[in-house]
Design an enzyme around this catalytic site. Structure first.
Site, PDB file in Angstrom:
ATOM      1  N   PHE A 107       0.853  -1.193   0.000  1.00 30.08           N
ATOM      2  CA  PHE A 107       0.000   0.000   0.000  1.00 30.08           C
ATOM      3  C   PHE A 107       0.885   1.238   0.000  1.00 30.08           C
ATOM      4  O   PHE A 107       1.740   1.398   0.872  1.00 30.08           O
ATOM      5  CB  PHE A 107      -0.928   0.030   1.214  1.00 30.08           C
ATOM      6  CG  PHE A 107      -1.961   1.115   1.102  1.00 30.08           C
ATOM      7  CD1 PHE A 107      -3.127   0.908   0.389  1.00 30.08           C
ATOM      8  CD2 PHE A 107      -1.742   2.362   1.655  1.00 30.08           C
ATOM      9  CE1 PHE A 107      -4.071   1.926   0.234  1.00 30.08           C
ATOM     10  CE2 PHE A 107      -2.675   3.389   1.513  1.00 30.08           C
ATOM     11  CZ  PHE A 107      -3.844   3.162   0.803  1.00 30.08           C
ATOM     12  N   ASP A 163       9.310   2.442   1.596  1.00 27.85           N
ATOM     13  CA  ASP A 163       8.156   3.190   2.110  1.00 27.85           C
ATOM     14  C   ASP A 163       8.043   2.892   3.608  1.00 27.85           C
ATOM     15  O   ASP A 163       7.563   1.828   4.000  1.00 27.85           O
ATOM     16  CB  ASP A 163       6.898   2.741   1.349  1.00 27.85           C
ATOM     17  CG  ASP A 163       5.634   3.416   1.864  1.00 27.85           C
ATOM     18  OD1 ASP A 163       5.651   3.941   3.003  1.00 27.85           O
ATOM     19  OD2 ASP A 163       4.614   3.393   1.153  1.00 27.85           O
ATOM     20  N   LYS A 183       2.766   9.720   8.474  1.00 25.95           N
ATOM     21  CA  LYS A 183       2.092   9.204   9.681  1.00 25.95           C
ATOM     22  C   LYS A 183       2.745   9.674  10.980  1.00 25.95           C
ATOM     23  O   LYS A 183       2.494  10.779  11.426  1.00 25.95           O
ATOM     24  CB  LYS A 183       2.018   7.676   9.629  1.00 25.95           C
ATOM     25  CG  LYS A 183       1.035   7.189   8.550  1.00 25.95           C
ATOM     26  CD  LYS A 183       0.714   5.730   8.725  1.00 25.95           C
ATOM     27  CE  LYS A 183      -0.101   5.143   7.607  1.00 25.95           C
ATOM     28  NZ  LYS A 183      -1.524   5.362   7.723  1.00 25.95           N
TER      29      LYS A 183
END
Ligand code: PLP
Length: 366
Positions: free
Chosen positions: A135, A221, A250
Site C-alpha cells: 500500500f 516506504d 504518519k
C-alpha cells in the site's frame, strides 16, 4: 458546548460527506496518552493510534507545547522563504539515517509520489518493481504502485504505467521482473495494510546485492513502519539494509499532517530547482511538531519502550495462540503486531471496541 449528540452527528455525516469510509459508530472527543474518550464519555485504550500516527499517544505535553508555541509565532510561510523549524528538523533527522537530503510533503501518498518522480528522473528509466499486497497511497501514481487490483480497477485507463507487481518476499520474482528499464524496487520493509507481512532478512540482503550489481535504486516506504513503531527508528534497520530513497509520514508529526522523502546526496541530485514543489510541505507548524516528536522519542527512550512493550504483548498473544486454534499466527516487530485469524477479524474489532479497546483489522483476517 455540543450542538449535536452522537446519533445526530453520525446522521449528519452520512448526509453530507462523500461516502468513502466504513467508520466505527463512535465519535471520538479527546485523548490523553494511550486513552481516548468518545462524546458519550466511554473510555478506550487506543491501540490503533490513528493508523500508526499518534507516535507519542494523545496530547503529549511536549507536542502540545511545541504546537502552541509555534501557532503564536508563525503558522505558515511560503516555501519562497526559509523557516527555522524545517531546517532544524532536517539537520536533526538526516544524521540518524543513511540519507543526506529531504523534501517535505503533507502525506504518505505525496511523499511516495515525490519519491517515484525522483527515482524516474534520476535514472531516466521507466519501470518500478512493486509488491503484491503493498500500500503506497490513493493518488493515481501511488495507486498504480499499490498492490491491490481492486483499488486500481476503476481507473485502469488513467493510471500511470510502468509498475511491475511481483509477490512480496520472493526474490526470484524480482529477478524475473528486472529489465533494462528498471529504475527502482519499491517496498515497505514490513507490509502494513497487506497484513503485517514480515519478509526475511535474506530477501533484503539479496535485493541489496541485485540493486548494487544492476544499478537499480531501492525505495523504502516507511510511512507506516517509521518513528519507533517497530522498535527501531525505521524498520529497515531491523534488516540492516540501506536504501537510496525513503519515504515517511504518519508518525513523523505525531498527528499533524506531514510527510517527506529522503534521498542520498547522489540520488537527490536528480532534481533541480523547479522539478518538484509544494505549498504546505515543510511549514513551520508541522515541523515544530516533528521536532517535538523526534526529541521525545529520543529523550524518553521510546524505541526501547516499543521493543519492550511489543515483546510483552507478543508473548501474551502467543500464549493465547497456544489455547485457541482460531489464532493462526502472531507476527511483527515492536508495537506493529498482527494476529492472523482463521476467520474474519471484523467481529473482533467490534467486540473489542465494546470492551474498550480500539484495534484495526487489515487484510480481512489480521
Ligand atoms: N504508505 C504506507 C505504507 C501506508 O500504510 C499508507 C497509509 O496507510 C500510505 C503510504 C499513504 O499515506 P497517506 O494516507 O498519508 O497518504
Amino acid at each position: 458546548k455540543y450542538f449535536m449528540n452522537t446519533n445526530e452527528l453520525i446522521e449528519a455525516e452520512d448526509k453530507y460527506f462523500i461516502n468513502t469510509f466504513a467508520r466505527q459508530p463512535i465519535v471520538l472527543d479527546h485523548g490523553k496518552g494511550v486513552k481516548v474518550w468518545d462524546k458519550d464519555g466511554n473510555e478506550y485504550i487506543d491501540m490503533f493510534a490513528g493508523i500508526a500516527v499518534n507516535a507519542l499517544g494523545h496530547a503529549h505535553p511536549k507536542l502540545v507545547n511545541a504546537l502552541q508555541g509555534q501557532v503564536e509565532k508563525l503558522i505558515h510561510v511560503s516555501n519562497i522563504y526559509y523557516n527555522e523549524p524545517a531546517i532544524e528538523y532536517a539537520k536533526k533527522l538526516l544524521p540518524l539515517t543513511e540519507f543526506d537530503r529531504l523534501f517535505y510533503a503533507n502525506s504518505g501518498a505525496e511523499a511516495n509520489e515525490g519519491a517515484i518522480k525522483l527515482a524516474l528522473k534520476y535514472t531516466g528509466k521507466s519501470e518500478i518493481i512493486t509488491a503484491k499486497d503493498s500500500f503506497h497511497g490513493r493518488t493515481l501514481l501511488t495507486l498504480a504502485a499499490t498492490g491491490h487490483e481492486e483499488y486500481r480497477e476503476p481507473y485502469l485507463k488513467n493510471l500511470p504505467q510502468g509498475f511491475i507487481e511481483v509477490p512480496y518476499n520472493d526474490i526470484e520474482a524480482i529477478k524475473e521482473a528486472i529489465s533494462d528499464e528498471t529504475a527502482a524496487i519499491m517496498l515497505e520493509p514490513i507490509q502494513g495494510e497487506g497484513g503485517v507481512n514480515v519478509p526475511s532478512k535474506k530477501y533484503f540482503d539479496e535485493i541489496a546485492e541485485i540493486c548494487a550489481e544492476k544499478d537499480i535504486l531501492l525505495i523504502l516506504d516507511e510511512v507506516q513502519t517509521g518513528f519507533g513503531r517497530c522498535g527501531t527508528l525505521f524498520a529497515h534497520e531491523l534488516f540492516d539494509i540501506k536504501a537510496d530513497i525513503m519515504t515517511i509520514a504518519k508518525g513523523v508529526g505525531g498527528g499533524v499532517p506531514m510527510g517527506a522523502f529522503l534521498a542520498t546526496e547522489k540520488v537527490a541530485g536528480g532534481f533541480a530547482p523547479g522539478d518538484h514543489g509544494t505549498t504546505f510541505g515543510g511549514g513551520p507548524l508541522v515541523c515544530a511538531a516533528a521536532n517535538a516528536v523526534l526529541d521525545t522519542i529520543l529523550d524518553e527512550d521510546l524505541l526501547e519502550n516499543s521493543k519492550k512493550v511489543g515483546a510483552y504483548f507478543k508473548d501474551k498473544l502467543n500464549e493465547l495462540k497456544e489455547k485457541h486454534d482460531k489464532i493462526v499466527d502472531v507476527r511483527g516487530h515492536g508495537l506493529m503486531i498482527g494476529v492472523e485469524l482463521s476467520e474474519s477479524g471484523a467481529g473482533y474489532v467490534d467486540k473489542l471496541r465494546e470492551m474498550g479497546f480500539l484495534i484495526n483489522c487489515t487484510a480481512g483476517n489480521v
